[in-house]
Motif scaffolding. Structure first.
Motif, PDB file in Angstrom:
ATOM      1  N   ILE A  15       0.488  -1.791  -0.146  1.00 31.30           N
ATOM      2  CA  ILE A  15       0.189  -0.060   0.402  1.00 31.30           C
ATOM      3  C   ILE A  15       0.822   1.917   0.237  1.00 31.30           C
ATOM      4  CG2 ILE A  15      -0.194   0.041   2.700  1.00 31.30           C
ATOM      5  CD1 ILE A  15      -3.009   1.176   2.128  1.00 31.30           C
ATOM      6  N   GLN A  16       2.046   1.618   0.452  1.00 33.14           N
ATOM      7  CA  GLN A  16       2.569   2.505   0.745  1.00 33.14           C
ATOM      8  C   GLN A  16       3.608   2.676  -0.800  1.00 33.14           C
ATOM      9  OE1 GLN A  16       3.388  -0.191   2.612  1.00 33.14           O
ATOM     10  NE2 GLN A  16       3.370   0.254   4.814  1.00 33.14           N
ATOM     11  N   ILE A  17       3.626   2.059  -1.153  1.00 28.61           N
ATOM     12  CA  ILE A  17       3.690   2.408  -3.062  1.00 28.61           C
ATOM     13  C   ILE A  17       2.483   2.706  -4.070  1.00 28.61           C
ATOM     14  CG2 ILE A  17       4.319   1.892  -5.315  1.00 28.61           C
ATOM     15  CD1 ILE A  17       6.371   2.097  -3.317  1.00 28.61           C
ATOM     16  N   ARG A  18       1.120   1.505  -3.701  1.00 35.21           N
ATOM     17  CA  ARG A  18       0.094   1.841  -4.258  1.00 35.21           C
ATOM     18  C   ARG A  18      -0.123   3.250  -4.174  1.00 35.21           C
ATOM     19  NH1 ARG A  18      -1.567  -2.584  -2.287  1.00 35.21           N
ATOM     20  NH2 ARG A  18      -3.730  -2.044  -1.091  1.00 35.21           N
ATOM     21  N   GLU A  19      -0.755   3.623  -2.939  1.00 37.34           N
ATOM     22  CA  GLU A  19      -0.595   5.462  -2.671  1.00 37.34           C
ATOM     23  C   GLU A  19      -0.572   6.441  -3.557  1.00 37.34           C
ATOM     24  OE1 GLU A  19      -1.502   5.802   1.590  1.00 37.34           O
ATOM     25  OE2 GLU A  19       1.291   5.391   1.540  1.00 37.34           O
ATOM     26  N   LEU A  20       0.729   6.088  -4.118  1.00 37.86           N
ATOM     27  CA  LEU A  20       1.630   7.134  -4.703  1.00 37.86           C
ATOM     28  C   LEU A  20       1.327   7.483  -5.746  1.00 37.86           C
ATOM     29  CD1 LEU A  20       5.502   6.295  -3.009  1.00 37.86           C
ATOM     30  CD2 LEU A  20       4.145   8.328  -2.508  1.00 37.86           C
ATOM     31  N   LEU A  21       1.021   6.119  -6.738  1.00 37.27           N
ATOM     32  CA  LEU A  21      -0.184   6.033  -7.329  1.00 37.27           C
ATOM     33  C   LEU A  21      -1.352   6.736  -7.854  1.00 37.27           C
ATOM     34  CD1 LEU A  21       3.123   5.279  -7.815  1.00 37.27           C
ATOM     35  CD2 LEU A  21       2.002   3.780  -9.753  1.00 37.27           C
ATOM     36  N   SER A  22      -1.805   7.141  -6.871  1.00 41.81           N
ATOM     37  CA  SER A  22      -3.681   7.266  -7.206  1.00 41.81           C
ATOM     38  C   SER A  22      -4.267   8.132  -7.573  1.00 41.81           C
ATOM     39  CB  SER A  22      -3.939   7.304  -5.517  1.00 41.81           C
ATOM     40  OG  SER A  22      -5.574   7.157  -5.244  1.00 41.81           O
ATOM     41  N   PHE A  23      -4.999   7.938  -8.601  1.00 40.23           N
ATOM     42  CA  PHE A  23      -5.595   9.781  -9.273  1.00 40.23           C
ATOM     43  C   PHE A  23      -7.303   9.059  -9.002  1.00 40.23           C
ATOM     44  CE2 PHE A  23      -2.099   8.462 -12.264  1.00 40.23           C
ATOM     45  CZ  PHE A  23      -1.508   9.233 -13.671  1.00 40.23           C
ATOM     46  N   ASP A  24      -7.710  10.496  -8.460  1.00 42.20           N
ATOM     47  CA  ASP A  24      -9.340  10.614  -8.563  1.00 42.20           C
ATOM     48  C   ASP A  24      -9.210  11.149 -10.345  1.00 42.20           C
ATOM     49  OD1 ASP A  24      -8.616  13.329  -8.437  1.00 42.20           O
ATOM     50  OD2 ASP A  24      -8.801  13.545  -6.655  1.00 42.20           O
ATOM     51  N   SER A  25     -10.839  11.115  -9.715  1.00 41.00           N
ATOM     52  CA  SER A  25     -11.581  11.352 -11.849  1.00 41.00           C
ATOM     53  C   SER A  25     -11.390  12.599 -11.756  1.00 41.00           C
ATOM     54  CB  SER A  25     -13.673  11.521 -11.693  1.00 41.00           C
ATOM     55  OG  SER A  25     -13.299   9.906 -11.320  1.00 41.00           O
ATOM     56  N   ASN A  26     -11.009  13.881 -11.350  1.00 41.28           N
ATOM     57  CA  ASN A  26     -10.514  14.863 -11.553  1.00 41.28           C
ATOM     58  C   ASN A  26      -9.092  15.204 -12.316  1.00 41.28           C
ATOM     59  OD1 ASN A  26     -12.923  16.313 -11.604  1.00 41.28           O
ATOM     60  ND2 ASN A  26     -12.322  16.398  -9.605  1.00 41.28           N
ATOM     61  N   GLU A  27      -8.522  14.585 -11.568  1.00 45.64           N
ATOM     62  CA  GLU A  27      -6.742  13.436 -11.677  1.00 45.64           C
ATOM     63  C   GLU A  27      -6.392  12.758 -13.290  1.00 45.64           C
ATOM     64  OE1 GLU A  27      -4.960  12.648  -7.865  1.00 45.64           O
ATOM     65  OE2 GLU A  27      -4.538  14.061  -7.858  1.00 45.64           O
TER      66      GLU A  27
END
Length: 418
Positions: A15-27
């Motif tokens: 999760i420490q890596i995955r959260e760095l690559l998170s996008f929301d719809s606007n992004e």
């Protein structure tokens, strides 16, 4: 051109890596046009969930490094940090992966339906910004169809195995009978709604639901009979909660160490069971180090989930067969697309020749020439022109038996009947 899927998931990255690559719809709406603007990339889509971030691209062969390099640059990350966790799948493997993802076969919870909705949202964004073309359109439609077939034909989604189910089971292990317990649910998405449903089935004493939008909170409380509160009320209600389950999109933790420490102090040693299902994380990691605090992330729930998936193994085998069949269908369609441009060109050339001969014949008819003679002349001239290039090539390769044999087969020449 190649169809490429690049990314990481709960199987390859913590999760420490995955959260760095998170996008929301606007992004996503900002990022996708930039990805698609890279020379050699024709189509693109980004899937970003709590368990995976994946780039789907139709691009020129040999450019497989470009998407991951763009991602590292866009998010200002060291590419060497990402590479050990990244997978890169091309063509057949990319198609099979997309169909497995859409069907929930690659999910943390095998067969879970939420990923299909997340895939549809990602596809919708790609359509809105104009980065999804013919190939991604076809791939997504096949993914949606495959998921529907699997859910109709197999029992992949029947067993009660989910992250929400696992969170509820853990809460019961820590607090025992929940009849006198209070739960605070932060977020109003599919996962937290499932949590609310499972908790209500345990006859839990009280549930509070906090979310940015009260109307969405009320939809959750209809499922569990709880009360809605504002996100700003969390510090006040945290001290009342025996169970806290959070899943909202946020760049900064909703529950900090200081807030948690103060709440636990007011509870005089009574434990709080925290479950952080958010990516990026909703609860500060150091909260787990507090006395009387039990903090679990989505990755921690893997063990419970994996111990309960045996009932789905037979259904998974059936589902994989359906995926293989639909993958073959897509690859057949793709072959046809790759040759269509040549077929269209060849057809256009033939029509040009035909139109020219028709014009010559019409001029002769207007002069009063014999109709039968004009038609026969036109037929002979047209057939000679149509077969001129093929016959020239047959002569050119007359001494190459293998090429000649294939050409005869392609042209449909029936040697025996002559």
């Amino acid at each position: 051109m190649s169809l490429l899927v690049q990314g990481l998931s709960h199987k390859t990255a913590p999760i420490q890596i995955r959260e760095l690559l998170s996008f929301d719809s606007n992004e996503l709406k900002k990022a996708l046009p930039q990805l698609n603007a890279i020379d050699g990339i024709d189509e693109s889509m980004i899937v970003s969930t709590c368990n995976r971030t994946e780039l789907y691209c139709k691009l020129d062969t040999g450019l497989e490094e470009k998407p991951i390099r763009w991602l590292a640059y866009y998010l200002n990350l060291d590419i060497d940090t990402l590479k050990p966790h990244f997978y890169s799948l091309s063509n057949e493997y990319a198609v099979r992966h997309a169909l497995r993802v859409g069907s929930g076969l690659d999910s943390l919870v095998v067969g879970e339906p939420q990923i299909l909705g997340q895939l549809k949202k990602a596809y919708k964004v790609a359509l809105e910004v104009g980065t999804a073309g013919k190939f991604i359109n076809k791939l997504m439609q096949d993914a949606f169809t495959t998921s529907k077939i699997i859910r109709t034909k197999t029992e992949i989604g029947q067993s009660p195995v989910s992250v929400a189910f696992a969170a509820t089971k853990l809460a019961q292990q820590i607090h025992g009978d929940l009849a006198n317990s209070t739960a605070l649910i932060v977020g109003a998405g599919q996962t937290t709604t499932l949590v609310a449903r499972h908790l209500s089935q345990t006859n839990i004493g009280k549930i509070y639901v906090a979310n940015r939008t009260r109307t969405k909170s009320e939809l959750v409380t209809k499922v569990c009979g709880g009360d809605t509160i504002e996100l700003t009320d969390i510090p006040k209600f945290l001290q009342l909660a025996d169970i806290v389950i959070s899943s909202v999109t946020t760049r900064k933790p909703i529950i900090s160490l200081d807030i948690a420490k103060l709440s636990i102090k007011k509870r005089k040693g009574r434990p709080i069971f925290f479950v952080d299902l958010g990516v990026p994380r909703n609860i500060e990691e150091s909260v787990g180090s507090l006395e009387s605090s039990f903090l679990y992330t989505i990755d921690d729930l893997k063990i419970i989930v994996e111990s309960n998936i045996g009932a789905r193994s037979a259904a998974s085998i059936e589902a994989e067969e359906i995926v293989n069949f639909k993958t073959s269908d897509f690859l057949e369609w793709e072959k046809i697309q790759s040759i269509n441009q040549f077929i269209n060109c060849y057809r256009a050339q033939a029509e040009d020749l035909s139109n020219k001969e028709i014009e010559i014949a019409l001029k002769e008819l207007r002069k009063g020439s014999d109709v039968e003679k004009v038609i026969r002349t036109m037929g002979k001239r047209l057939s000679r022109k149509l077969i001129h290039t093929p016959t020239s090539k047959l002569k050119e390769y007359a001494d190459e038996a293998e090429v000649l044999s294939k050409a005869i087969d392609i042209l449909g020449i029936d040697v025996e009947s002559r």
